[in-house]
Design a protein around this motif. Structure first.
Motif, PDB file in Angstrom:
ATOM      1  N   ALA A 186       0.835  -1.211   0.000  1.00 15.60           N
ATOM      2  CA  ALA A 186       0.000   0.000   0.000  1.00 15.60           C
ATOM      3  C   ALA A 186       0.867   1.258   0.000  1.00 15.60           C
ATOM      4  CB  ALA A 186      -0.926  -0.003   1.203  1.00 15.60           C
ATOM      5  N   VAL A 187       1.887   1.271   0.844  1.00 12.72           N
ATOM      6  CA  VAL A 187       2.750   2.452   0.934  1.00 12.72           C
ATOM      7  C   VAL A 187       3.518   2.659  -0.376  1.00 12.72           C
ATOM      8  CG1 VAL A 187       4.767   3.432   2.110  1.00 12.72           C
ATOM      9  CG2 VAL A 187       2.910   2.419   3.440  1.00 12.72           C
ATOM     10  N   LYS A 188       3.959   1.583  -0.991  1.00 11.72           N
ATOM     11  CA  LYS A 188       4.630   1.710  -2.295  1.00 11.72           C
ATOM     12  C   LYS A 188       3.702   2.355  -3.319  1.00 11.72           C
ATOM     13  CE  LYS A 188       7.718  -2.315  -1.869  1.00 11.72           C
ATOM     14  NZ  LYS A 188       7.980  -3.694  -2.377  1.00 11.72           N
ATOM     15  N   GLU A 189       2.427   1.954  -3.308  1.00  9.78           N
ATOM     16  CA  GLU A 189       1.455   2.523  -4.241  1.00  9.78           C
ATOM     17  C   GLU A 189       1.225   4.000  -3.952  1.00  9.78           C
ATOM     18  OE1 GLU A 189      -1.444   3.185  -7.148  1.00  9.78           O
ATOM     19  OE2 GLU A 189       0.142   1.687  -6.971  1.00  9.78           O
ATOM     20  N   MET A 190       1.159   4.358  -2.688  1.00  6.67           N
ATOM     21  CA  MET A 190       0.985   5.765  -2.321  1.00  6.67           C
ATOM     22  C   MET A 190       2.134   6.608  -2.863  1.00  6.67           C
ATOM     23  SD  MET A 190      -0.298   5.267   1.613  1.00  6.67           S
ATOM     24  CE  MET A 190      -1.784   4.333   2.002  1.00  6.67           C
ATOM     25  N   PHE A 191       3.363   6.125  -2.706  1.00  5.50           N
ATOM     26  CA  PHE A 191       4.515   6.854  -3.216  1.00  5.50           C
ATOM     27  C   PHE A 191       4.496   6.913  -4.740  1.00  5.50           C
ATOM     28  CE2 PHE A 191       6.313   6.601   1.018  1.00  5.50           C
ATOM     29  CZ  PHE A 191       7.089   7.763   1.090  1.00  5.50           C
ATOM     30  N   ASN A 233      13.269   1.557   0.691  1.00  7.00           N
ATOM     31  CA  ASN A 233      12.225   1.433  -0.334  1.00  7.00           C
ATOM     32  C   ASN A 233      11.776   2.795  -0.857  1.00  7.00           C
ATOM     33  OD1 ASN A 233      11.353  -1.622  -0.763  1.00  7.00           O
ATOM     34  ND2 ASN A 233      12.092  -1.353   1.312  1.00  7.00           N
ATOM     35  N   PRO A 234      10.835   3.487  -0.171  1.00 12.62           N
ATOM     36  CA  PRO A 234      10.605   4.822  -0.695  1.00 12.62           C
ATOM     37  C   PRO A 234      11.873   5.662  -0.666  1.00 12.62           C
ATOM     38  CG  PRO A 234       9.375   4.455   1.361  1.00 12.62           C
ATOM     39  CD  PRO A 234       9.911   3.149   0.925  1.00 12.62           C
ATOM     40  N   GLY A 235      12.750   5.424   0.338  1.00 12.84           N
ATOM     41  CA  GLY A 235      14.035   6.114   0.366  1.00 12.84           C
ATOM     42  C   GLY A 235      14.175   7.094   1.516  1.00 12.84           C
ATOM     43  N   ARG A 236      15.395   7.592   1.683  1.00 10.18           N
ATOM     44  CA  ARG A 236      15.708   8.448   2.820  1.00 10.18           C
ATOM     45  C   ARG A 236      15.041   9.820   2.763  1.00 10.18           C
ATOM     46  NH1 ARG A 236      19.904   4.957   2.470  1.00 10.18           N
ATOM     47  NH2 ARG A 236      20.729   4.183   4.477  1.00 10.18           N
ATOM     48  N   ASP A 237      14.507  10.199   1.625  1.00 14.73           N
ATOM     49  CA  ASP A 237      13.792  11.473   1.535  1.00 14.73           C
ATOM     50  C   ASP A 237      12.342  11.350   1.989  1.00 14.73           C
ATOM     51  OD1 ASP A 237      15.960  12.941   0.646  1.00 14.73           O
ATOM     52  OD2 ASP A 237      15.578  12.449  -1.454  1.00 14.73           O
ATOM     53  N   ALA A 238      11.929  10.150   2.390  1.00 15.47           N
ATOM     54  CA  ALA A 238      10.564   9.962   2.894  1.00 15.47           C
ATOM     55  C   ALA A 238      10.398  10.757   4.188  1.00 15.47           C
ATOM     56  CB  ALA A 238      10.294   8.481   3.146  1.00 15.47           C
TER      57      ALA A 238
END
Length: 286
Positions: A186-191, A233-238
């Protein structure tokens, strides 16, 4: 814009990962809400993250019911007992426009998952009537990717609360053993939809994902695994808000291991780990 959900969406409900297949026109599913909008309260909220509240507050709409069963829920009267009032989509439109007129910086839907077909209809109508502030999807992270894809373009800011990556924790305290796998996708889809959180010249959020994580007593390793996954995953800029305000609400005292507050040492251990990962932490925003 056409309605993103079919007219019969509630006839055999599969909106969330539980896929109860209940006919919500006749009875409520796990979420405890039928096929009508049910709202507990709506007001300018100043207790959210500063990037949401600013000077005018976040136009927060608390939806009744929930698709999770957290035994430690701090809003259990609303989530577990579904306290609130049934309203029409037009009523919701009027609430959104009123909050905007009050100077709120966004419309913040709290626990919208199980009511999203009607909320989406309301957002479309409100935009046609002049709603132009960001829409926030404030959820527990137990989301179905197919449902999220249906609302792409309607949501400006996703705010998932990533609760756990521990399957035993998820089964015992959330009644959702598949939560760890579900929340990651779900979080991957949000990003994918809105990317990292963006702010305007006032420091107010305009678009993107804001991740919350509540540190739980005795589960610091779980917290670290969540933060490590975010960094990789989303990365350090999350944008991440690591929260320490857990207290044993609702049924938490029935479970001795979580029947206490988080110690300062536990929280600091997790927070320092997040800093070492280089994540963009809410408490360090200027």
């Amino acid at each position: 814009m056409n309605k993103p959900f079919p007219e019969n969406v509630f006839s055999s409900c599969v909106i969330c990962p539980r896929e109860c297949r209940v006919d919500r026109r006749k009875e409520a599913g796990f979420c405890k809400v039928k096929d009508k909008l049910k709202v507990a309260s709506a007001f300018p909220h100043f207790g959210e993250e500063p990037v949401l509240t600013g000077m005018g507050g976040s136009g927060t709409i608390f939806l009744s019911g929930c698709n999770l069963g957290c035994v430690f829920c701090q809003n259990f009267e609303i989530s577990h007992f579904a306290e609130g009032e049934e309203i029409s989509v037009d009523d919701l439109v009027n609430i959104m426009l009123y909050l905007q007129s009050r100077g709120c910086h966004n419309i913040n839907f709290v626990t919208p998952t199980h009511q999203i077909p009607l909320i989406a209809e309301g957002i479309i109508k409100a935009k046609e009537k002049g709603l132009n502030i960001p829409i926030v999807y404030n959820c527990g992270g137990y989301e179905k990717v197919e449902t999220l894809r249906k609302i792409e373009g309607l949501i400006d800011i996703y705010m998932p609360d990533i609760k756990t990556f521990n399957r035993e924790f998820a089964e015992k305290y959330l009644f959702a053993p598949d939560y760890p796998e579900i929340v990651k996708e779900a979080v991957k889809e949000m990003f994918r939809q809105v990317g990292n959180l963006k702010t305007d010249t006032r420091g107010l959020a305009t678009k993107g994902v804001l991740i919350r994580h509540l540190v739980m007593p005795g589960f610091t390793q779980d917290s670290k695994e969540i933060l490590k996954w975010i960094a990789e995953n989303p990365g350090r800029d999350a944008y991440v808000n690591v929260m320490e305000q857990y207290f044993p609400a609702f049924r938490a005292k029935e479970f001795p291991e979580i029947a206490r507050r988080v110690t300062p040492e536990e929280f600091q251990e997790v927070y320092n780990f997040a800093r070492r990962l280089g994540l963009r932490l809410a408490t360090e925003e200027v």
